[in-house]
Design a protein around this motif. Structure first.
Motif, PDB file in Angstrom:
ATOM      1  N   ARG A  81       0.808  -1.216   0.000  1.00 54.08           N
ATOM      2  CA  ARG A  81       0.000   0.000   0.000  1.00 54.08           C
ATOM      3  C   ARG A  81       0.846   1.273   0.000  1.00 54.08           C
ATOM      4  O   ARG A  81       0.308   2.374   0.106  1.00 54.08           O
ATOM      5  N   VAL A  82       2.144   1.106  -0.135  1.00 51.09           N
ATOM      6  CA  VAL A  82       3.059   2.240  -0.352  1.00 51.09           C
ATOM      7  C   VAL A  82       3.461   2.173  -1.816  1.00 51.09           C
ATOM      8  O   VAL A  82       4.236   1.309  -2.225  1.00 51.09           O
ATOM      9  N   HIS A  83       2.938   3.077  -2.621  1.00 50.23           N
ATOM     10  CA  HIS A  83       3.048   2.898  -4.075  1.00 50.23           C
ATOM     11  C   HIS A  83       3.112   4.244  -4.780  1.00 50.23           C
ATOM     12  O   HIS A  83       2.222   5.095  -4.605  1.00 50.23           O
ATOM     13  N   ASN A  84       4.157   4.461  -5.555  1.00 52.58           N
ATOM     14  CA  ASN A  84       4.248   5.629  -6.423  1.00 52.58           C
ATOM     15  C   ASN A  84       3.512   5.351  -7.729  1.00 52.58           C
ATOM     16  O   ASN A  84       3.665   4.278  -8.310  1.00 52.58           O
ATOM     17  N   VAL A  85       2.717   6.314  -8.173  1.00 53.00           N
ATOM     18  CA  VAL A  85       2.058   6.193  -9.468  1.00 53.00           C
ATOM     19  C   VAL A  85       2.598   7.282 -10.390  1.00 53.00           C
ATOM     20  O   VAL A  85       3.105   8.312  -9.939  1.00 53.00           O
ATOM     21  N   GLY A  90       4.084  11.627 -16.800  1.00 53.24           N
ATOM     22  CA  GLY A  90       5.290  10.998 -16.285  1.00 53.24           C
ATOM     23  C   GLY A  90       5.795  11.532 -14.971  1.00 53.24           C
ATOM     24  O   GLY A  90       6.921  11.220 -14.556  1.00 53.24           O
ATOM     25  N   VAL A  91       4.992  12.342 -14.266  1.00 55.04           N
ATOM     26  CA  VAL A  91       5.391  12.834 -12.950  1.00 55.04           C
ATOM     27  C   VAL A  91       5.126  11.745 -11.912  1.00 55.04           C
ATOM     28  O   VAL A  91       4.071  11.090 -11.942  1.00 55.04           O
ATOM     29  N   THR A  92       6.068  11.529 -11.006  1.00 57.98           N
ATOM     30  CA  THR A  92       5.900  10.538  -9.942  1.00 57.98           C
ATOM     31  C   THR A  92       5.179  11.173  -8.765  1.00 57.98           C
ATOM     32  O   THR A  92       5.601  12.204  -8.242  1.00 57.98           O
ATOM     33  N   VAL A  93       4.086  10.559  -8.333  1.00 57.47           N
ATOM     34  CA  VAL A  93       3.313  11.048  -7.197  1.00 57.47           C
ATOM     35  C   VAL A  93       2.965   9.874  -6.281  1.00 57.47           C
ATOM     36  O   VAL A  93       2.954   8.723  -6.700  1.00 57.47           O
ATOM     37  N   PRO A 414     -11.649  28.469 -10.147  1.00 64.50           N
ATOM     38  CA  PRO A 414     -11.562  27.874 -11.487  1.00 64.50           C
ATOM     39  C   PRO A 414     -10.141  27.575 -11.935  1.00 64.50           C
ATOM     40  O   PRO A 414      -9.934  26.720 -12.810  1.00 64.50           O
ATOM     41  N   GLU A 415      -9.133  28.250 -11.356  1.00 65.07           N
ATOM     42  CA  GLU A 415      -7.754  27.959 -11.734  1.00 65.07           C
ATOM     43  C   GLU A 415      -7.361  26.511 -11.426  1.00 65.07           C
ATOM     44  O   GLU A 415      -6.429  25.970 -12.044  1.00 65.07           O
ATOM     45  N   ALA A 416      -8.053  25.892 -10.474  1.00 62.53           N
ATOM     46  CA  ALA A 416      -7.740  24.498 -10.149  1.00 62.53           C
ATOM     47  C   ALA A 416      -7.953  23.586 -11.346  1.00 62.53           C
ATOM     48  O   ALA A 416      -7.308  22.532 -11.459  1.00 62.53           O
ATOM     49  N   ARG A 417      -8.818  23.996 -12.267  1.00 62.96           N
ATOM     50  CA  ARG A 417      -9.031  23.219 -13.489  1.00 62.96           C
ATOM     51  C   ARG A 417      -8.201  23.781 -14.641  1.00 62.96           C
ATOM     52  O   ARG A 417      -7.510  23.032 -15.340  1.00 62.96           O
ATOM     53  N   THR A 418      -8.248  25.103 -14.832  1.00 59.38           N
ATOM     54  CA  THR A 418      -7.626  25.680 -16.022  1.00 59.38           C
ATOM     55  C   THR A 418      -6.103  25.635 -15.961  1.00 59.38           C
ATOM     56  O   THR A 418      -5.437  25.601 -17.004  1.00 59.38           O
ATOM     57  N   ARG A 419      -5.535  25.602 -14.755  1.00 60.42           N
ATOM     58  CA  ARG A 419      -4.083  25.618 -14.642  1.00 60.42           C
ATOM     59  C   ARG A 419      -3.490  24.239 -14.370  1.00 60.42           C
ATOM     60  O   ARG A 419      -2.273  24.098 -14.237  1.00 60.42           O
ATOM     61  N   ALA A 420      -4.349  23.240 -14.275  1.00 60.71           N
ATOM     62  CA  ALA A 420      -3.837  21.872 -14.090  1.00 60.71           C
ATOM     63  C   ALA A 420      -3.148  21.412 -15.374  1.00 60.71           C
ATOM     64  O   ALA A 420      -3.714  21.513 -16.470  1.00 60.71           O
ATOM     65  N   ILE A 421      -1.911  20.938 -15.243  1.00 62.49           N
ATOM     66  CA  ILE A 421      -1.161  20.484 -16.411  1.00 62.49           C
ATOM     67  C   ILE A 421      -1.086  18.963 -16.503  1.00 62.49           C
ATOM     68  O   ILE A 421      -0.651  18.418 -17.516  1.00 62.49           O
ATOM     69  N   ASP A 422      -1.510  18.293 -15.450  1.00 55.18           N
ATOM     70  CA  ASP A 422      -1.420  16.836 -15.447  1.00 55.18           C
ATOM     71  C   ASP A 422      -2.224  16.320 -14.259  1.00 55.18           C
ATOM     72  O   ASP A 422      -2.604  17.080 -13.357  1.00 55.18           O
ATOM     73  N   TYR A 423      -2.480  15.035 -14.248  1.00 55.27           N
ATOM     74  CA  TYR A 423      -3.149  14.422 -13.101  1.00 55.27           C
ATOM     75  C   TYR A 423      -2.825  12.940 -13.051  1.00 55.27           C
ATOM     76  O   TYR A 423      -2.373  12.330 -14.018  1.00 55.27           O
ATOM     77  N   GLY A 424      -3.070  12.360 -11.884  1.00 48.84           N
ATOM     78  CA  GLY A 424      -2.937  10.922 -11.679  1.00 48.84           C
ATOM     79  C   GLY A 424      -3.847  10.495 -10.550  1.00 48.84           C
ATOM     80  O   GLY A 424      -4.351  11.328  -9.796  1.00 48.84           O
ATOM     81  N   PHE A 425      -4.085   9.193 -10.421  1.00 49.16           N
ATOM     82  CA  PHE A 425      -4.932   8.720  -9.334  1.00 49.16           C
ATOM     83  C   PHE A 425      -4.661   7.243  -9.085  1.00 49.16           C
ATOM     84  O   PHE A 425      -4.073   6.545  -9.916  1.00 49.16           O
TER      85      PHE A 425
END
Length: 493
Positions: A81-85, A90-93, A414-425
């Motif tokens: 349960r300790v896992h980088n995605v 290609g950003v590690t989170v 709204p910047e939380a959407r317009t300025r997002a450059i990437d995402y992961g989950f």
């Protein structure tokens, strides 16, 4: 069991694996992914089932004592349960366990040993308490907003800290009021100590934020032990250490992701790590020798450490069967429903607005957020927990992402959407080797009736996993503690 029966069972377990099925403790075949063909059998002094933090800590301790160890890990990676995605770009989170704080001595020591640096969680400015659609800005150093219910929540927090003093951490069934606390839910305890919506919400979030399960589903005794476990042998646990940032469990995070620690531990073990080796059966053979049937073949050892959550460890078929108390304590544990969503930005625009990036409240689907940073980026991380996660579990990924971004927009604009450059989950509910997260919890009546079986060895089988820890149960530190304790048991035996 005769030799013929034993061999038949082992052949059946591995054959079921080859067909894409798993033999459970009840003897029922269940779907399971198989990625590699079985390899040749091998022997060891000790076999560790599970390559998460607890299993790796067990193996490390045993190897240091000169024992031959094999770690059988169902996944194709270490860490559990300790896992980088990796995000789309290609950003590690951190997809799983992320933070560390004071008194988490074991994970801190391993991070130092393996050269994994930590960074302070950003905690300057104001945080948001989101309550019924209204954002209340509160200085980061202040634990609660001044609202109806603040006083009763503060009194309840003081009672929690008082209860934690002298609490039998790791053995809550020995507490003088264990019978009462284990006969009620955490919601019952809240209702006896708070009467306003805000007061009830504060105390409910103290449980649901770290455990991802609703208060009516959890034993009050479990929750009191959880608070008391937020410390070490020299420092009693407390409400603020469990839930705080500065001086609390969210004080720092790992530069490059927490999974660097288990990945480097596993790399050090070389051929002692066997991946894609989901364990199907553990059978006691002649002379007490244990035979472990896995997707990579059958391995033998004199001792086995099962380093898994009790909520899923009984999926293995044990022969002869486990004692009734062990079966009941496993069935009494439930994994929470949880996912982590992470949006990546080139600038922390929320800081310009005087915000920490931290939110807690009754918003949906994300009800808790934190900021992290590194690799030239800033990240907003949100937890999707319990009922909200149940709704989204089987929804398309695109819908999941949009609803998570909607939460960020409500909190930060709204910047939380317009300025997002990437995402992961990472959706932990759908992970076949976790069944949820972040840790397994118990409903009322389980700990006082069956709690001692959580760590009690069964023949040559010993139990590890963060749920079996004394201090910091449910955390990386607790996982390491549990693995080291199980290894000491084996060495003493």
């Amino acid at each position: 069991m005769t030799e013929i029966d034993r061999r038949t069972l082992l052949r059946g377990a591995v054959a079921a694996a080859a067909a894409g099925t798993a033999v459970t403790a009840a003897g029922i075949a269940a779907a399971a992914p198989i990625r590699r063909a079985p390899a040749a059998s091998a022997d060891a002094d000790v076999i560790v089932v599970g390559g998460g933090m607890s299993g790796l800590a067990s193996a490390k301790t045993l190897r240091a004592a000169g024992r031959r160890v094999l770690v059988l890990e169902a996944r194709e990676r270490a860490g559990g349960r300790v896992h980088n995605v990796r995000t789309r770009g290609g950003v590690t989170v951190d997809g799983g366990a992320e933070f560390l704080g004071p008194t988490q001595d074991r994970i801190a020591a391993l991070a130092t040993e393996y050269g994994v640096a930590t960074l302070p969680t950003y905690n300057q400015g104001e945080s948001l308490f989101w309550i019924q659609g209204v954002a209340h800005r509160v200085p980061a150093a202040v634990p609660l907003p001044v609202l109806p219910g603040t006083a009763e929540a503060a009194l309840a927090m003081a009672e929690i800290d008082t209860t934690a003093l002298g609490f039998p951490v790791g053995e809550p069934w020995r507490h003088p009021h264990a019978a009462h606390l284990d006969s009620i839910t955490w919601q019952d305890w809240i209702d006896a100590h708070a009467h306003t919506y805000e007061g009830k919400l504060f105390l409910a979030l103290a449980e649901s934020a770290p455990l991802s399960i609703r208060p009516h589903e959890l034993s009050a005794l479990y929750m009191m032990n959880y608070f008391a476990a937020a410390g070490n042998e020299r420092n009693p646990g407390s409400f603020s250490r469990l839930l705080g940032v500065d001086g609390g469990a969210q004080e720092r995070f790992f530069d490059g992701g927490a999974a660097l620690v288990p990945l480097r531990m596993a790399a050090e073990m070389g051929d002692s790590m066997v991946y894609s080796a989901g364990v199907r059966a553990i059978v006691e053979g002649p002379g007490g020798r244990l035979e472990v049937a896995s997707d990579r073949g059958t391995f033998t050892a004199s001792k086995v450490i099962v380093a898994m959550s009790p909520a899923i460890s009984d999926r293995i078929d044990y022969r002869p069967g486990l004692p009734a108390e062990r079966i009941e304590v496993c069935r009494g544990h439930t994994m929470g429903r949880i996912a982590k969503f992470l949006a990546v930005y080139d600038q922390a625009f929320w800081r310009d607005a005087g915000l920490t990036g931290q939110v807690v409240g009754d918003g949906v689907p994300i009800d808790v957020t934190y900021e992290s940073y590194g690799q030239g980026h800033h990240v907003l991380m949100g937890f999707i927990s319990a009922d909200a996660m149940a709704v989204l579990d089987n929804r398309p990924d695109a819908e999941f992402v949009e609803q998570c971004l909607d939460s960020f927009v409500r909190y930060f604009g709204p910047e939380a959407r317009t300025r997002a450059i990437d995402y992961g989950f990472k959706k932990w509910d759908n992970d076949p080797w976790s069944w949820g997260g972040p840790t397994a919890t118990t409903r009322p009546g389980v700990l006082t009736r069956f709690g001692p079986a959580l760590r009690q060895p069964v023949g040559g089988i010993h139990w590890a996993g963060t749920e079996t820890a004394d201090f910091w149960t449910g955390y990386m530190d607790g996982a390491i503690r549990s693995g080291e304790r199980a290894a000491r048991e084996v060495l003493a035996a």
